[in-house]
Scaffold this active site. Sequence first.
Site, PDB file in Angstrom:
ATOM      1  N   CYS A   2      24.220  70.443 -21.494  1.00  0.00           N
ATOM      2  CA  CYS A   2      25.059  70.244 -20.315  1.00  0.00           C
ATOM      3  C   CYS A   2      24.500  71.068 -19.160  1.00  0.00           C
ATOM      4  CB  CYS A   2      26.492  70.663 -20.609  1.00  0.00           C
ATOM      5  SG  CYS A   2      27.202  69.916 -22.094  1.00  0.00           S
ATOM      6  N   LYS A 489       9.891  55.450 -26.482  1.00  0.00           N
ATOM      7  CA  LYS A 489      10.171  55.219 -25.062  1.00  0.00           C
ATOM      8  C   LYS A 489      10.953  53.924 -24.862  1.00  0.00           C
ATOM      9  CE  LYS A 489       8.704  58.859 -23.442  1.00  0.00           C
ATOM     10  NZ  LYS A 489       9.300  59.401 -24.658  1.00  0.00           N
ATOM     11  N   HIS A 508       3.116  46.094 -46.647  1.00  0.00           N
ATOM     12  CA  HIS A 508       3.971  46.808 -47.592  1.00  0.00           C
ATOM     13  C   HIS A 508       5.441  46.756 -47.190  1.00  0.00           C
ATOM     14  CE1 HIS A 508       0.514  48.381 -49.797  1.00  0.00           C
ATOM     15  NE2 HIS A 508      -0.061  48.526 -48.609  1.00  0.00           N
TER      16      HIS A 508
END
Length: 613
Positions: A2, A489, A508
């Site tokens: 904060c 991102k 896989h």
Amino acid sequence: MCGIIGGICQNNITPLLVSGLKRLEYRGYDSAGLVILNGDNALQRVRAAGKVVNLENNIDSKTVNGKIGIAHTRWATHGEPTTKNAHPHICNGDVGVVHNGIIENFLELKIEQQAQGYHFSSDTDTEIIAHAIHQTLQDSDGLLAAVQKAVKTFKGAYGISVISPKNPGHIIVARSGSPLVIGVGEKGNFVASDQVALLDVTKQFIFLEEGDIADITLDSITIFDKSDIQVERKIKTSKLQNRQISKGDYAHYMQKEIFEQPQAIADTLESRITKDKVLTSAFGYEAKDIFEKIEHIQIIACGTSYNAGLVAKYWLEDIAKIPTHIEVASEYRYRNPIILDNTLFITISQSGETADTLEALRAVKKRNENIHSLTICNCAESSLTRESELTFLTHAGVEIGVASTKAFTTQLVSLALLSVAIGRCHGQVSAEQEKAIVTGLNQLPGLIKKALAQENQIIELAKTFKNKFNALFLGRGPMHAIAMEGALKLKEISYIHAEAYPAGELKHGPIALIDKDTPVIAVAPNDELLDKLKSNLQEVKSRGSQMIVFEDEDSKVTPMNGLSIIPITNNLGRITAPIIFTIPLQLLSYHVALIKGTNVDQPRNLAKSVTVE
């Protein structure tokens, strides 16, 4: 996490609190609020859910007026982002508190306080701080003594700022695990969780250390350490300029920071290399002796910094020939890892205040005295820099966008320099090899500019993501870590579910995810794994996926229908390639987010600096 700002001055403090909150909004933007001590010596509070502008619209500057006040912009932990949970929190009109962090024993304290008759009006852990200080204030000699008593009952992390009509000329601040800085001004004194909030009023700052409590008045600052002993802390002059924290001509901070990377990398390299050599002393005057002794390396980081560490593992083992392990900090600190003697314990953090990384370092130092620590960090006065034996500062400059860009690439540059320095100390890097790597690093700013020039092509590709909800990123070797960063991102700012895999792992399991609605983004440098990667791309294309390949011009990936190939650069080395291929992935995520209409700089549920667990 904060944002906190406060101050005591000769004029109305309210405009400063609001402007400071706007600068801190990247740290938290679920809700905001302020409380001032008005002319009637009463606490006057205004709060609002959502952005700081909502708070600003609720403030009547004629009536919300006082010379002392504190304010807060919140990233929700305990309690939903509503007005009732917004800070500041007030107890019985006597104590106003803003808080960054998490009080881990708040439920225990809440039960005790309810039994004592205290009423709770929010769902936050912060409200117990206000009540605790109110309680200790009853039998204390002032607000400072009350705070000193109260904080001894808290477990967890906190950076707090407190005001009270009982001591109208004072702001009391305390930090444990959450950063606070005091601004020393000509017309008053101030406090904030980040110096950027106070640049309009001062360039002189005192960085509080772990456990410090300070009593701030109009013309004095008195600091006590964790043992309540009065101490002196140095005043330091900030080199930050207002232009560094403005968007300038860019639409978003993230866009600005992407395009600042050539300069950020040049600044990180400056004075750390000569024409043909890495300066080991850039890591500290004891670095050479330490590097010669180390036999193992352990890297600890979170998020984007973790991805940088993954790339470094390849470099350190390939170039320096040192066994290297990397782990997510939040997992490492809660198990019993084997810590070998003569280990270099590397922490990577943009802010230097990442809670899990910092606590992992502290835990390791307690367990084994025969290790050495190095932090790679962007903030000179951070906790990690103070608590690490060696420090290497990335000179990325201020990074406001929540999704890290220039911090990541400068971390990679720093880790490349480290790999060479350690390799030379261990006799694994010849003068010729070192010169070649240094030459490549010096070329990075120009190569990044060339990669940025591909933006228009990437914009066109981004348009194809408008109705996409999933994506896969592929890379091999160190490019797997770059693919992970690209996926991170995209997730962070466009909210597209994205995963990254080593290309050889497709068969896989992950290949089952591929269809025409799942675009696949691959990174194709011209390296020893290129032929393997080309075979993997054929496997993907045969399943009908839309594909994007960012390639080295010399890679010559075969064109196919539904396959977009973007040449980024050519003739890259093993050091420069991961850094350069990061750039198009950043641009892609940015432009996809624009098309999706998300908040690029302040993506939902995220904050810039994670100072709580």
